[in-house]
Design an enzyme around this catalytic site. Structure first.
Site, short mmCIF file in Angstrom:
data_model
loop_
_atom_site.label_atom_id
_atom_site.label_comp_id
_atom_site.label_asym_id
_atom_site.label_seq_id
_atom_site.Cartn_x
_atom_site.Cartn_y
_atom_site.Cartn_z
N GLY A 1 -19.71 7.91 38.72
CA GLY A 1 -21.52 7.85 38.50
C GLY A 1 -22.05 6.82 37.42
CE LYS B 1 -16.14 3.21 38.80
NZ LYS B 1 -16.92 4.81 38.01
CD GLU C 1 -15.91 5.90 15.43
OE1 GLU C 1 -15.41 4.72 14.74
OE2 GLU C 1 -15.39 6.79 15.85
P1 ADP Z 1 -19.30 5.41 40.49
O1 ADP Z 1 -19.83 4.05 41.36
O2 ADP Z 1 -19.60 4.79 39.51
O3 ADP Z 1 -18.68 6.68 41.14
P2 ADP Z 1 -22.58 5.11 42.02
O4 ADP Z 1 -22.40 3.77 41.92
O5 ADP Z 1 -21.43 5.37 42.78
O6 ADP Z 1 -21.37 5.46 40.92
O7 ADP Z 1 -23.36 6.01 41.22
C1 ADP Z 1 -24.17 6.77 41.83
C2 ADP Z 1 -25.47 7.18 42.17
O8 ADP Z 1 -26.11 7.13 40.67
C3 ADP Z 1 -26.54 5.78 42.58
O9 ADP Z 1 -26.49 5.75 43.94
C4 ADP Z 1 -27.86 5.41 41.82
O10 ADP Z 1 -28.67 7.07 42.24
C5 ADP Z 1 -27.02 6.22 40.17
N1 ADP Z 1 -26.58 5.41 39.85
C6 ADP Z 1 -25.71 5.17 38.54
N2 ADP Z 1 -25.77 4.54 38.01
C7 ADP Z 1 -26.39 3.86 37.34
C8 ADP Z 1 -27.65 2.58 37.22
N3 ADP Z 1 -26.72 1.60 36.10
N4 ADP Z 1 -28.91 2.33 38.02
C9 ADP Z 1 -29.26 2.64 38.29
N5 ADP Z 1 -28.77 3.95 38.93
C10 ADP Z 1 -27.54 4.57 38.79
ZN ZN Z 2 -11.81 6.55 13.96
#
Ligand code: ADP
Ligand code: ZN
Length: 598
Positions: free
Chosen positions: A206, A209, A426
């Protein structure tokens, strides 16, 4: 992004589809046989003209139906006698006979009969077609032969660009070169530089990536081929490998393009673990992927991005040079990153003027981008339910509580106490690290959980130290113990989180004694643990090790006691912003006589 016709559907979806279509076929087959059975089972009896005539002559005929060339007589016992009478004269005769005896006669138009005939034709065709369809589904799910991997751009979500991905600036910067390459490969060919064709994106779920990869393809203006690693998992050996081959064949046709393999750990696990056929297939699949990657040459304009949150379990062959040899880490965003992500997702929302995104960001430590998107979505739903014009604080709080309740089970959220304790710990590392003369500069401190660690203090060596002086090692030990020292001095408690620090500190101290001869025991070398040594010597080594540890622990505690005010400022900053960089750290310690600038 599963698209219905591509083979990107997951296994479970495919199984469901199979079951569904088999059920459908069963219903069709059963239904049609029932209809056919009905038609021929009914008491209708096929007889010839003379038999029919004889019945008409007798007294048992109660009605006659004429339907084209088919004549059906109903008898008193309810049975139907049917004959085909092609001769018009013969029909006339029978009709005449019954008419005289006042038996009701009915003439039916031929159309329904035609329809019925047509139905008789259609039915087997429908049955055959559905059987064929099922066969095809089974066949393709086994062999995956329908296989076009559709560029994911075709499913409507194509307009994602870098502006939609927030809080991951480092990852974006690292992708810049890749985008340049996809945009204008010839430039790189001329310069002769080696462009990484395989990029491993690691980080918690999430964090964006997939979004980043999609945006990168879009920024470069090339097709985005997205597959899930788990879609290559098959029961039948060779099937996954064939699918990999097809994917790359497709990519070569579309090139320049970007392939995104989500959950690459599903197919990139270490090979040769199990003897069963599933893992044999997996090995073949992984081998095929390696073959494809190795087949890239100067003229191949394909970049493969693999995404995983378990980079540690990947087969090492996968990360070797020329394959996935660049790793981009996408971490949970800090408070500023979270604000930026919220900003992206709040674009289409009506927010109450007083609702400050920074306030939301501060209250959501540990939330991923996906969590934040989810949060705003839930808040918007709450606002609609309230008949509110705009999303306000209470909606956000409601949504956050909902998500936290779900998240607690996942155990990635720290509560306030834990965050505070982690910040103090930390800050202890930082304080000692800044106070010692020979340490590495402190680069960053964070209380965002990473991997198993609750927080991190990053030190960057200025140069590779070829010679590690005794003072340097002692300072390292003191800095490692700084976390525990702060817990003891400022919280009057101890946390288990320090165990890794202590392990590392003791390890350094033991090597100082047993390998480097840096103790009152003088230049001894213990060598391998299994070598025979007298218990007395081992005891003395332990003792000398502990002396070093205790001395450095006292030193760390002293530093912490001295720097209490600065530590308090740092803790406050960490609670508020999760992560502080070198400049911000320096600000907290501004009034102190800081020995080394980071
Ligand atoms: P991952 O591939 O890392 O599991 P995703 O790219 O599938 O994550 O992210 C899922 C959703 O969460 C995206 O479609 C977006 O709506 C939201 N999201 C996650 N990271 C970001 C970010 N850095 N900026 C904006 N939206 C994000
Ligand atoms: Zn430590």
């Amino acid at each position: 992004m599963p698209s219905p016709i591509s083979k990107l559907t997951s296994n479970s979806q495919r199984v469901r589809l199979l079951v569904l279509s088999s059920l459908l076929a069963l219903v069709v087959v059963a239904g049609s046989s029932f209809v056919i059975y009905q038609r021929y089972r009914s008491t209708t009896q096929r007889i010839n003209y003379s038999q029919l005539y004889r019945i008409a002559e007798g007294a048992s005929a109660t009605s006659l139906v004429v339907e084209g060339e088919t004549m059906t007589v109903r008898t008193t016992d309810g049975s139907l006698m049917q004959a085909t009478v092609t001769s018009g004269a013969a029909q006339e005769g029978l009709i005449e006979l019954l008419r005289k005896r006042n038996v009701p006669i009915e003439f039916r138009a031929l159309q329904p009969g035609l329809l019925a005939t047509a139905f008789n034709w259609l039915l087997p065709i429908i049955i055959l077609a559905s059987l064929g369809f099922i066969g095809w589904r089974v066949y393709t799910s086994v062999s995956g032969r329908d296989g076009t991997f559709k560029p994911a751009d075709s499913n409507g979500k194509q307009n994602v660009n870098f502006a939609d991905v927030a809080g991951v600036d480092e990852a974006k910067a690292e992708l810049a070169e890749t985008i340049e390459f996809l945009r204008d490969p010839s430039r790189f060919g001329r310069l002769g530089g080696r462009i990484p064709r395989g990029i491993l994106m690691s980080g918690p779920p999430g964090t964006g990536k997939t979004l980043l990869a999609r945006a990168a393809a879009n920024e470069a203006g090339v097709p985005f081929l997205s597959v899930s690693g788990s879609s290559f998992q098959e029961k039948f050996a060779g099937v996954g490998a064939a699918r990999v081959r097809r994917l790359f064949a497709q990519a070569r046709k579309l090139s320049p393009c970007l392939i995104f393999i989500d959950e690459i750990d599903a197919l990139g696990r270490q090979r040769g673990r199990g003897g069963d056929s599933a893992s044999a297939d997996q090995d073949q699949t992984l081998n095929q992927l390696l073959v494809e990657l190795d087949g890239f040459d100067q003229t191949t304009t394909i970049v493969v991005i693999g995404s995983t949150n378990r980079p540690d379990i990947l087969d090492q062959a996968l990360t070797r040079a020329g394959r996935f040899d660049r790793e981009i880490t996408v971490n949970l965003a800090d408070v500023r990153g979270r604000e930026a992500i919220l900003d992206v997702h709040a674009r289409e929302l009506q927010l109450e003027p007083g609702l400050d995104l920074r306030w939301i960001a501060r209250g959501t430590p540990g939330f991923s981008g996906a969590d934040l998107a989810h949060l705003l979505n839930e808040a918007a739903i709450a606002a609609v339910r309230d008949n509110s014009e705009a999303v306000n604080r209470s909606h956000v709080e409601y949504a956050r509580d909902r998500i936290l309740m779900g998240a607690e089970r996942q155990g990635f959220m720290m509560d306030e106490d834990e965050r505070y304790a982690t910040a103090v710990h930390e800050a202890g590392h930082v304080a000692v690290g800044l106070a010692v003369q020979n340490g590495d500069p402190i680069h960053k401190v964070s209380i965002l959980p990473r991997g198993r660690a609750l927080g991190v203090t990053q030190q960057l060596p200025e140069r590779d130290r070829l010679m590690k002086k005794r003072e340097y090692l002692e300072d390292q030990i003191a800095t490692l113990l700084g976390g525990r020292a702060a817990e003891q001095v400022l919280l009057s408690t101890m946390t288990a989180g320090a165990s890794n620090d202590i392990e590392r500190a003791v390890e350094i101290a033991r090597r100082m004694v047993s390998e480097f001869g840096m103790s009152p025991l003088g230049p001894i070398h213990l060598g391998k643990p299994e070598d025979p040594h007298s218990q007395a010597l081992l005891d003395r080594v332990e003792e000398a090790t502990h002396t070093i540890i205790n001395t450095q622990m006292d030193r760390a505690c002293e530093v912490v006691r001295d720097a209490q005010e600065s530590i308090a400022r740092l803790v406050e900053g960490l609670i508020e912003r999760d992560t502080l960089d070198a400049d911000e750290i320096r600000e907290c310690f501004a009034d102190r006589n800081v020995v080394q600038a980071a």
